[in-house]
Design an enzyme around this catalytic site. Structure first.
Site: not given
Ligand code: PMP
Length: 344
Positions: A47-49
């Site tokens: 999710s950090k993208d």
């Protein structure tokens, strides 16, 4: 002559729009309908993208980042990988201060992605000069033309999810979501997603997952930072030893705590039951679901969305290693699965 080719222009165009997948077998023992937002489908496998690309693009829009700038961050690994990936495509240098709790696989990956990595001791307080927060701050001061993403205290971390994860879940559930259950580390995912969903429907119940050894649940309940709550634990990316500014406690209805051991076993169960190879905090969120189910949180009409933040490949030397599980004392005689000898 240029031929018409159906290709993305670069890897960053694949960020977001991750699938929502119904959980079947693991959910068959529970009351309600359960769906996982599978963030491993992002190109950086987490999710950090979303956060890395959003914050970097905001800084570009504001003219803060110029070609050759350095981007600095503290990270348990996933944010670092995403920043490194975005930096490669956009031509920035990337420096990361990471916790010694991060797996060797993650650190090797970050270095492979061109980042300069500083490994800092995990079990020191946030204001200790050796902590990854303080190391990142110092590097930022020493590196001319650098920016410090500071995901724990950056409102844009919340915005990234408010603008992408929230709307995606609302659309994917056609507005029929009743519960959002998600891990809280920086708090960006749960806060941004919940803020959007609650604007659409204030009755959506939002439950944050915290670790034993972290201060978030107690802070949410009492408004007090209690350092007695802090002790070492294994799960990376879940819970905190400080109160993150990127957590909007007002949009979270309650927190529930999970153990390292049960979360590890539940992650393995997700693989076995659903064929989904996901990370340690996906085990944590599913473990929280089991506990909430026991507490009578759901009924047969509940449509519960859980967020699976990253991919299992990042934990091969941890929860997916039998030797590591044994070292932690996580195998008891009732649980060890037998390896079957197949005769041909
Ligand atoms: N799971 C994993 C594996 C993570 O790396 C993180 C981020 N630290 C989280 C969950 C929690 O997400 P957030 O920081 O948005 O609260």
């Amino acid at each position: 002559m240029e031929h018409k080719i159906n290709a993305y222009n670069n890897i960053l165009e694949l960020i977001g729009n991750t699938p929502l997948v119904k959980l079947n077998r693991i959910a068959s023992k529970l009351t309600g309908n359960f769906y996982a937002k599978v963030e491993a489908f992002n190109p950086g496998h987490s999710s950090k993208d979303r956060v890395a690309s959003y914050i970097i693009e905001e800084a570009e829009r504001k003219g803060i980042l110029v070609e050759g700038s350095t981007i600095i961050e503290t990270t348990s690994g996933n944010t670092g990988f995403s920043i490194a990936m975005v930096s490669i495509i956009k031509g920035y240098d990337c420096i990361l201060a990471v916790s010694s709790k991060s797996s060797k696989d993650k650190i090797d990956m970050l270095r492979t992605m061109g980042a300069k990595v500083y490994v800092c001791p995990a079990h020191v307080s946030a204001d200790d000069p050796r902590s990854y927060y303080q190391v990142a701050k110092r590097l930022h001061e020493e590196t001319k033309g650098s920016i410090y993403i500071n995901q724990y205290f950056n409102e844009l971390n919340i915005d990234a999810h408010y603008r992408s994860t929230g709307p995606e879940i609302w659309e994917q559930t056609n507005g029929n979501i009743t519960h959002l259950v998600a891990c809280s580390g920086t708090g960006g995912t749960i806060s941004g997603t919940a803020r959007f969903l609650k604007e659409k429907n204030p009755n959506v119940r939002v439950i944050g997952v915290d670790a034993f050894g972290s201060v978030l649940k107690k802070y949410h309940e009492t408004g007090e930072f209690d350092s007695k709550e802090i002790y070492p634990y294994r799960i990376e990316g879940l819970g905190k030893n400080l109160i993150p500014g990127a957590t909007d406690f007002d949009v979270i209805d309650e927190f529930i705590k999970v153990t390292d051991e049960e979360s590890a076993h539940t992650a393995r169960e997700i693989a076995k039951e659903e064929g989904m190879f996901v990370g340690y905090t996906s085990g944590a969120v599913m473990q929280a679901i089991k506990q909430l189910n026991e507490l009578g949180e759901f009924n047969k009409n509940s449509n519960v969305v859980v967020i699976f933040p990253d991919h299992g490949s990042r934990y091969m030397s941890k929860i997916y290693s039998d030797a590591w599980m044994e070292d932690q004392g996580f195998f008891d005689s009732n649980r060890v699965e037998e390896t079957q000898q197949v005769q041909f």
